[in-house]
Motif scaffolding. Structure first.
Motif, PDB file in Angstrom:
ATOM      1  N   TYR A 128      78.708  88.143  22.246  1.00 43.22           N
ATOM      2  CA  TYR A 128      79.903  88.354  21.219  1.00 43.22           C
ATOM      3  C   TYR A 128      80.358  89.870  21.357  1.00 43.22           C
ATOM      4  O   TYR A 128      79.527  90.814  21.702  1.00 43.22           O
ATOM      5  N   CYS A 129      81.766  89.661  21.003  1.00 47.22           N
ATOM      6  CA  CYS A 129      82.475  91.151  21.008  1.00 47.22           C
ATOM      7  C   CYS A 129      83.328  91.222  19.790  1.00 47.22           C
ATOM      8  O   CYS A 129      84.528  90.917  19.954  1.00 47.22           O
ATOM      9  N   PRO A 134      78.029 100.724  18.321  1.00 48.02           N
ATOM     10  CA  PRO A 134      77.315 101.182  19.569  1.00 48.02           C
ATOM     11  C   PRO A 134      76.408  99.901  20.006  1.00 48.02           C
ATOM     12  O   PRO A 134      76.070  99.185  19.050  1.00 48.02           O
ATOM     13  N   THR A 135      75.996  99.839  21.228  1.00 43.59           N
ATOM     14  CA  THR A 135      75.403  98.869  21.656  1.00 43.59           C
ATOM     15  C   THR A 135      74.576  99.317  22.941  1.00 43.59           C
ATOM     16  O   THR A 135      75.308 100.160  23.660  1.00 43.59           O
ATOM     17  N   GLU A 136      73.342  98.769  23.224  1.00 39.34           N
ATOM     18  CA  GLU A 136      72.591  99.267  24.671  1.00 39.34           C
ATOM     19  C   GLU A 136      72.940  98.096  25.795  1.00 39.34           C
ATOM     20  O   GLU A 136      72.597  98.315  26.965  1.00 39.34           O
ATOM     21  N   ASP A 137      73.435  97.264  25.167  1.00 36.66           N
ATOM     22  CA  ASP A 137      74.063  95.992  26.196  1.00 36.66           C
ATOM     23  C   ASP A 137      75.383  96.374  27.117  1.00 36.66           C
ATOM     24  O   ASP A 137      76.348  96.654  26.439  1.00 36.66           O
ATOM     25  N   ILE A 138      74.857  96.638  28.396  1.00 36.16           N
ATOM     26  CA  ILE A 138      75.954  97.363  29.198  1.00 36.16           C
ATOM     27  C   ILE A 138      77.248  96.206  29.249  1.00 36.16           C
ATOM     28  O   ILE A 138      78.354  96.850  29.692  1.00 36.16           O
ATOM     29  N   THR A 139      76.992  94.702  29.499  1.00 38.46           N
ATOM     30  CA  THR A 139      78.044  93.924  29.483  1.00 38.46           C
ATOM     31  C   THR A 139      78.886  94.183  28.263  1.00 38.46           C
ATOM     32  O   THR A 139      80.176  93.971  28.501  1.00 38.46           O
ATOM     33  N   LEU A 140      78.228  94.134  27.036  1.00 40.29           N
ATOM     34  CA  LEU A 140      79.032  94.254  25.730  1.00 40.29           C
ATOM     35  C   LEU A 140      79.862  95.530  25.946  1.00 40.29           C
ATOM     36  O   LEU A 140      80.929  95.363  25.418  1.00 40.29           O
ATOM     37  N   ARG A 141      79.610  96.493  26.402  1.00 42.93           N
ATOM     38  CA  ARG A 141      80.146  97.790  26.403  1.00 42.93           C
ATOM     39  C   ARG A 141      81.403  97.618  27.047  1.00 42.93           C
ATOM     40  O   ARG A 141      82.420  98.275  26.716  1.00 42.93           O
ATOM     41  N   GLY A 142      81.256  96.946  28.347  1.00 45.95           N
ATOM     42  CA  GLY A 142      82.630  96.653  29.066  1.00 45.95           C
ATOM     43  C   GLY A 142      83.415  96.086  28.333  1.00 45.95           C
ATOM     44  O   GLY A 142      84.725  96.053  28.563  1.00 45.95           O
ATOM     45  N   MET A 143      83.026  94.990  27.652  1.00 40.75           N
ATOM     46  CA  MET A 143      83.889  94.077  26.751  1.00 40.75           C
ATOM     47  C   MET A 143      84.631  94.894  25.765  1.00 40.75           C
ATOM     48  O   MET A 143      85.620  94.782  25.523  1.00 40.75           O
TER      49      MET A 143
END
Length: 216
Positions: A128-129, A134-143
């Motif tokens: 989800y995005c 703030p998040t530790e999920d690097i995929t989510l940070r890119g989104m």
């Protein structure tokens, strides 16, 4: 059989028990069988719910979407094994994170393209995005990096999130070096490697992170 009064009482009951507002419209073959609006659009109670009130549908939108897609499938318009990239060019190239024994994190193409079946069964590899939290999920940070300009604008089409290639490309490069540095310092542990088509838990909008990151 339920009557109009029964439906009114049901919806009014929702509002009395704490729901700010709700509405319901039932149609059959173009004819309106029931239409009712109750409560308010905000907690202050200043604006009543009307036929023009907008509601966030969230996952309720899956019901008409999946129904329409299966009708098209029955008509032979597509196969569930078709890559999504055949219809959304921005999805032609899908990538994943790979951690090497020396701690280096590499971004490589997935073994198989993301298919329509993957997206419908919650296995296409994206979380989800919905916010910039703030998040530790690097995929989510890119989104999130891709979505920030659209959130700042306040409105966007469904196609725009797929079109932020320049932003996404810059993020891939920066994250590759950031995660590599964090790996060498023992600060990040990558614990999941999910490829499109692989069975996963159902905890997203048809999406699951390719890697789960844990800061230590």
């Amino acid at each position: 059989m339920a009557t109009v009064k029964d439906i009114d009482m049901l919806l009014e009951g929702f509002v009395k028990r704490g729901l700010p507002g709700c509405s319901l419209k039932v149609m059959q073959r173009g004819n309106t069988l029931y239409e009712g609006y109750f409560g308010y659009t905000d907690l202050s109670g200043d604006t009543p719910v009307t036929k023009d009130t907008l509601f966030r549908q969230a996952s309720m939108s899956k019901i008409p979407l999946y129904t329409a897609m299966m009708l098209l499938y029955q008509r032979g318009k597509f196969l569930l094994t078709d890559p999504v990239g055949n219809y959304l060019p921005e999805w032609k190239e899908s990538k994943k994170y790979v951690r090497h024994p020396n701690g280096y994190v590499e971004i490589v193409p997935t073994r198989a393209p993301i298919t329509i079946r993957d997206t419908l069964s919650m296995k296409c590899g994206l979380p989800y995005c919905n916010s910039d939290a703030p998040t530790e999920d690097i995929t989510l940070r890119g989104m999130q990096e891709c979505m920030r300009p659209l959130w700042a604008k306040g409105h966007y089409t469904l196609q725009e999130p797929f079109s932020c290639r320049e932003t996404r490309s810059a993020w891939w490069r920066s994250m590759l070096w950031t995660e590599r540095d964090n790996m060498s310092r023992g600060r990040i542990s990558l614990t999941k490697n999910i490829c499109p088509g692989r069975k996963t838990r159902r905890d997203g909008p048809g999406f699951f992170p390719m890697w789960k990151t844990t800061l230590t």
